[in-house]
Design an enzyme around this catalytic site. Structure first.
Site, PDB file in Angstrom:
ATOM      1  N   GLN A  68       0.859  -1.169  -0.080  1.00 32.12           N
ATOM      2  CA  GLN A  68       0.120   0.234   0.178  1.00 32.12           C
ATOM      3  C   GLN A  68       0.892   1.263  -0.138  1.00 32.12           C
ATOM      4  OE1 GLN A  68      -3.423   0.216  -0.313  1.00 32.12           O
ATOM      5  NE2 GLN A  68      -3.752  -1.961   0.060  1.00 32.12           N
ATOM      6  N   CYS A 169     -10.736  -2.956  -2.258  1.00 32.30           N
ATOM      7  CA  CYS A 169     -10.569  -1.666  -3.048  1.00 32.30           C
ATOM      8  C   CYS A 169     -11.563  -1.449  -3.945  1.00 32.30           C
ATOM      9  CB  CYS A 169      -9.127  -1.519  -3.615  1.00 32.30           C
ATOM     10  SG  CYS A 169      -8.804  -2.813  -4.997  1.00 32.30           S
TER      11      CYS A 169
END
Length: 195
Positions: A68, A169
């Site tokens: 990330q 996501c």
């Protein structure tokens, strides 16, 4: 050679303008997409990796590692996933789409055993795999934007974990996948994390 000269000039400008940057790397991507897995990464200055600390874990991250980009919020996201997993130290956990194993390592200290599984087609995560490695108490899944393949969902239903933690996501594909899991599971909690 023209592209290399342009890249080197840009890297030189960045290095001079922002001396606080410790590593500069670049890729010459002439394709019509943003994938770099098949391309060479050139280190202009510094190391070809960085180290990131998360609690007692230290991760080595390179330009082709999936990690990330907002590391502070990644820590918040992983804490939510760990909390939702409800681990007591006795569980066998499967971490699907494990990538660099960040979530798997992050929850490992609170589980009996964690098995990280990267590419998750039915050829890998199937009934034989579950028979060989054990029925998971918890499955944590963090698939790409496309969500999970229907065969993976069927295998999860066969594995029948007590709990599933689904990190997503893409709420649209997550909703599709959750509808397919709805025959045996109910949503007990949702927590958005601003990445």
């Amino acid at each position: 050679d023209t592209e290399k000269a342009q890249a080197e000039a840009l890297m030189g400008y960045l290095a001079e303008t922002f001396p606080e940057i410790t590593s500069l790397l670049y890729v010459n991507n002439l394709k019509y997409n943003d994938t770099i897995g098949d391309l060479d990464v050139i280190t202009f200055r510094g190391n070809d990796h960085i180290y990131l600390q998360m609690e007692n874990l230290r991760f080595k991250v390179g330009p082709k590692s999936f990690y990330q980009t907002n590391t502070d919020q990644a820590y918040e996201l992983y804490k939510v996933a760990r909390d939702f997993a409800g681990l007591t130290g006795t569980e066998l956990v499967y971490d699907l789409y494990t990538g660099t194993g960040t979530i798997a390592n992050f929850v490992a200290g609170k589980a009996r055993k964690v098995i990280g599984i990267e590419y998750v087609p039915e050829a890998i995560l199937n009934k034989e795999f579950i028979t060989a490695h054990g029925q998971p108490d918890v499955i944590i899944t963090d698939p790409p934007r496309a969500g999970m393949h229907k065969d993976v969902i069927e295998t999860i239903l066969f594995a029948a974990p007590h709990r599933i933690v689904y990190v997503s996501c893409n709420p649209a594909t997550q909703a599709r996948d959750l509808a397919l899991l709805d025959s045996q599971y109910k949503i007990m909690g949702v927590r958005p994390v601003d990445m």
